[in-house]
Design an enzyme around this catalytic site. Sequence first.
Site, PDB file in Angstrom:
ATOM      1  N   ALA A 149      -7.652  -8.340 -15.845  1.00  0.00           N
ATOM      2  CA  ALA A 149      -9.050  -8.161 -15.452  1.00  0.00           C
ATOM      3  C   ALA A 149      -9.875  -7.352 -16.441  1.00  0.00           C
ATOM      4  O   ALA A 149     -11.066  -7.165 -16.225  1.00  0.00           O
ATOM      5  CB  ALA A 149      -9.094  -7.477 -14.083  1.00  0.00           C
ATOM      6  N   ASN A 166      -3.160  -2.525 -11.441  1.00  0.00           N
ATOM      7  CA  ASN A 166      -2.319  -2.904 -12.582  1.00  0.00           C
ATOM      8  C   ASN A 166      -3.015  -2.563 -13.896  1.00  0.00           C
ATOM      9  O   ASN A 166      -2.361  -2.303 -14.906  1.00  0.00           O
ATOM     10  CB  ASN A 166      -1.988  -4.392 -12.523  1.00  0.00           C
ATOM     11  CG  ASN A 166      -0.982  -4.698 -11.441  1.00  0.00           C
ATOM     12  OD1 ASN A 166       0.205  -4.474 -11.610  1.00  0.00           O
ATOM     13  ND2 ASN A 166      -1.457  -5.168 -10.292  1.00  0.00           N
ATOM     14  N   HIS A 220     -14.224  -1.807 -13.644  1.00  0.00           N
ATOM     15  CA  HIS A 220     -13.247  -0.977 -14.361  1.00  0.00           C
ATOM     16  C   HIS A 220     -13.993  -0.369 -15.543  1.00  0.00           C
ATOM     17  O   HIS A 220     -14.543  -1.111 -16.362  1.00  0.00           O
ATOM     18  CB  HIS A 220     -12.084  -1.815 -14.906  1.00  0.00           C
ATOM     19  CG  HIS A 220     -11.339  -2.588 -13.863  1.00  0.00           C
ATOM     20  ND1 HIS A 220     -10.441  -2.003 -12.996  1.00  0.00           N
ATOM     21  CD2 HIS A 220     -11.360  -3.896 -13.555  1.00  0.00           C
ATOM     22  CE1 HIS A 220      -9.942  -2.927 -12.191  1.00  0.00           C
ATOM     23  NE2 HIS A 220     -10.483  -4.084 -12.510  1.00  0.00           N
TER      24      HIS A 220
HETATM   25  N1  LIG Z   1      -3.360  -7.254 -14.624  1.00  0.00           N
HETATM   26  C1  LIG Z   1      -4.395  -7.461 -13.827  1.00  0.00           C
HETATM   27  O1  LIG Z   1      -5.553  -7.242 -14.224  1.00  0.00           O
HETATM   28  C2  LIG Z   1      -4.175  -7.986 -12.431  1.00  0.00           C
HETATM   29  C3  LIG Z   1      -5.304  -8.321 -11.674  1.00  0.00           C
HETATM   30  C4  LIG Z   1      -5.084  -8.821 -10.381  1.00  0.00           C
HETATM   31  C5  LIG Z   1      -3.805  -8.963  -9.875  1.00  0.00           C
HETATM   32  N2  LIG Z   1      -2.744  -8.605 -10.647  1.00  0.00           N
HETATM   33  C6  LIG Z   1      -1.370  -8.768 -10.131  1.00  0.00           C
HETATM   34  O2  LIG Z   1      -1.176 -10.134  -9.818  1.00  0.00           O
HETATM   35  C7  LIG Z   1      -0.494 -10.244  -8.584  1.00  0.00           C
HETATM   36  C8  LIG Z   1      -0.804 -11.582  -7.932  1.00  0.00           C
HETATM   37  O3  LIG Z   1      -2.193 -11.604  -7.615  1.00  0.00           O
HETATM   38  P1  LIG Z   1      -2.812 -12.748  -6.673  1.00  0.00           P
HETATM   39  O4  LIG Z   1      -4.208 -12.355  -6.395  1.00  0.00           O
HETATM   40  O5  LIG Z   1      -2.530 -14.087  -7.246  1.00  0.00           O
HETATM   41  O6  LIG Z   1      -1.942 -12.532  -5.350  1.00  0.00           O
HETATM   42  P2  LIG Z   1      -1.820 -13.537  -4.109  1.00  0.00           P
HETATM   43  O7  LIG Z   1      -1.364 -12.689  -2.980  1.00  0.00           O
HETATM   44  O8  LIG Z   1      -3.054 -14.360  -3.964  1.00  0.00           O
HETATM   45  O9  LIG Z   1      -0.639 -14.513  -4.561  1.00  0.00           O
HETATM   46  C9  LIG Z   1       0.671 -14.055  -4.815  1.00  0.00           C
HETATM   47  C10 LIG Z   1       1.595 -15.259  -4.781  1.00  0.00           C
HETATM   48  O10 LIG Z   1       2.893 -14.853  -5.210  1.00  0.00           O
HETATM   49  C11 LIG Z   1       3.863 -15.403  -4.299  1.00  0.00           C
HETATM   50  N3  LIG Z   1       5.076 -14.593  -4.372  1.00  0.00           N
HETATM   51  C12 LIG Z   1       5.241 -13.292  -4.049  1.00  0.00           C
HETATM   52  N4  LIG Z   1       6.518 -12.911  -4.291  1.00  0.00           N
HETATM   53  C13 LIG Z   1       7.162 -14.000  -4.784  1.00  0.00           C
HETATM   54  C14 LIG Z   1       8.485 -14.249  -5.227  1.00  0.00           C
HETATM   55  N5  LIG Z   1       9.409 -13.283  -5.215  1.00  0.00           N
HETATM   56  N6  LIG Z   1       8.793 -15.497  -5.665  1.00  0.00           N
HETATM   57  C15 LIG Z   1       7.860 -16.486  -5.697  1.00  0.00           C
HETATM   58  N7  LIG Z   1       6.592 -16.312  -5.284  1.00  0.00           N
HETATM   59  C16 LIG Z   1       6.253 -15.078  -4.835  1.00  0.00           C
HETATM   60  C17 LIG Z   1       3.160 -15.413  -2.950  1.00  0.00           C
HETATM   61  O11 LIG Z   1       3.768 -16.317  -2.053  1.00  0.00           O
HETATM   62  C18 LIG Z   1       1.755 -15.887  -3.399  1.00  0.00           C
HETATM   63  O12 LIG Z   1       1.721 -17.293  -3.538  1.00  0.00           O
HETATM   64  C19 LIG Z   1      -0.973  -9.016  -7.802  1.00  0.00           C
HETATM   65  O13 LIG Z   1      -0.024  -8.642  -6.803  1.00  0.00           O
HETATM   66  C20 LIG Z   1      -1.092  -7.962  -8.870  1.00  0.00           C
HETATM   67  O14 LIG Z   1       0.139  -7.273  -9.034  1.00  0.00           O
HETATM   68  C21 LIG Z   1      -2.894  -8.130 -11.900  1.00  0.00           C
END
Ligand SMILES: NC(=O)c1ccc[n+]([C@@H]2O[C@H](COP(=O)([O-])OP(=O)(O)OC[C@H]3O[C@@H](n4cnc5c(N)ncnc54)[C@H](O)[C@@H]3O)[C@@H](O)[C@H]2O)c1
Length: 260
Positions: free
Chosen positions: A112, A181, A211
């Site tokens: 992000a 994150n 941010h």
């Molecule tokens: N670096 C960044 O700027 C940033 C920004 C936003 C989110 N994130 C990270 O990205 C992650 C995902 O975000 P999102 O909005 O897509 O979340 P979300 O909740 O919309 O989707 C997460 C997906 O992962 C799946 N999942 C969870 N554990 C799993 C596993 N062990 N095996 C297979 N599938 C699994 C869930 O079923 C779901 O489909 C967040 O939890 C966060 O840690 C990072």
Amino acid sequence: MTVAVLGRGAIGGPLARALRDGAVPGARLAGVITRGAEPPADLPALTLADALAVADLVVEAAGQDALAELGPKVLAAGKDLLVVSTGALADDAVFAALTEPRQGRLHLSSGAVGGLDLLAAAGLMGPWRSVCLTTTKKAATLVQPWMSPEQARQVREADQPVELMRGPAREVARSFPKSANVAASVALAVGAWDVVEAAVVADPAASLTSHVITAEGAAGRYRFEMCNHPSPTTPTTSGIVPYAVLRSIAAIAGRQVMFR
Ligand SMILES: NC(=O)c1ccc[n+]([C@@H]2O[C@H](COP(=O)([O-])OP(=O)(O)OC[C@H]3O[C@@H](n4cnc5c(N)ncnc54)[C@H](O)[C@@H]3O)[C@@H](O)[C@H]2O)c1
């Protein structure tokens, strides 16, 4: 380059569809790893074993716990791993498992925020005097399981911005695993956990997620401000993130320049 996507939520879903539709020349979607969950009808589903058999690159878009559990297996299989849940690396054991040499390569998506490339370069030039990140999100998205019922209620019902936490990036990234994150991403860019202070602010009126990174050191003085629209399906995530991941995949595929 064949790509498998772990997770099919706000990041993994749009990312997998864009790859399927050819958004990155040189990269082809193998499928999404769903781990027993109902696979989306329009995307090919894979088990982790399937993915490790066919993919060159696995993209983690599933969360810090999933990265800690599955990331080392991907790298141990000699496959490259691109991650968004960078906060998982704030745990020393996970960090060691993901950065151990002799495996597949670990790539970090900028997610992000921007400015990480310049901060990384500046960190090579000389030491930092200060690096700060302030993340401000819609209050209701910041309620955490570790909060007391009273604190959770105060966050939900706040009528003005409230600072929920200020401290070392490592602690903040682990305390808000879906929302901070970026604190870990900044620390990993500057190459030090302890120099980065992070703050999380709950703002009931925030329609954008912001941010703000400020940094001062041997190379100069920097200020980056990002104001992202939240994902309509998962407001803890900004809508830009799947596109940041597409850029990371393009770079790994050797396609840095993409004209539309
Ligand atoms: N670096 C960044 O700027 C940033 C920004 C936003 C989110 N994130 C990270 O990205 C992650 C995902 O975000 P999102 O909005 O897509 O979340 P979300 O909740 O919309 O989707 C997460 C997906 O992962 C799946 N999942 C969870 N554990 C799993 C596993 N062990 N095996 C297979 N599938 C699994 C869930 O079923 C779901 O489909 C967040 O939890 C966060 O840690 C990072």
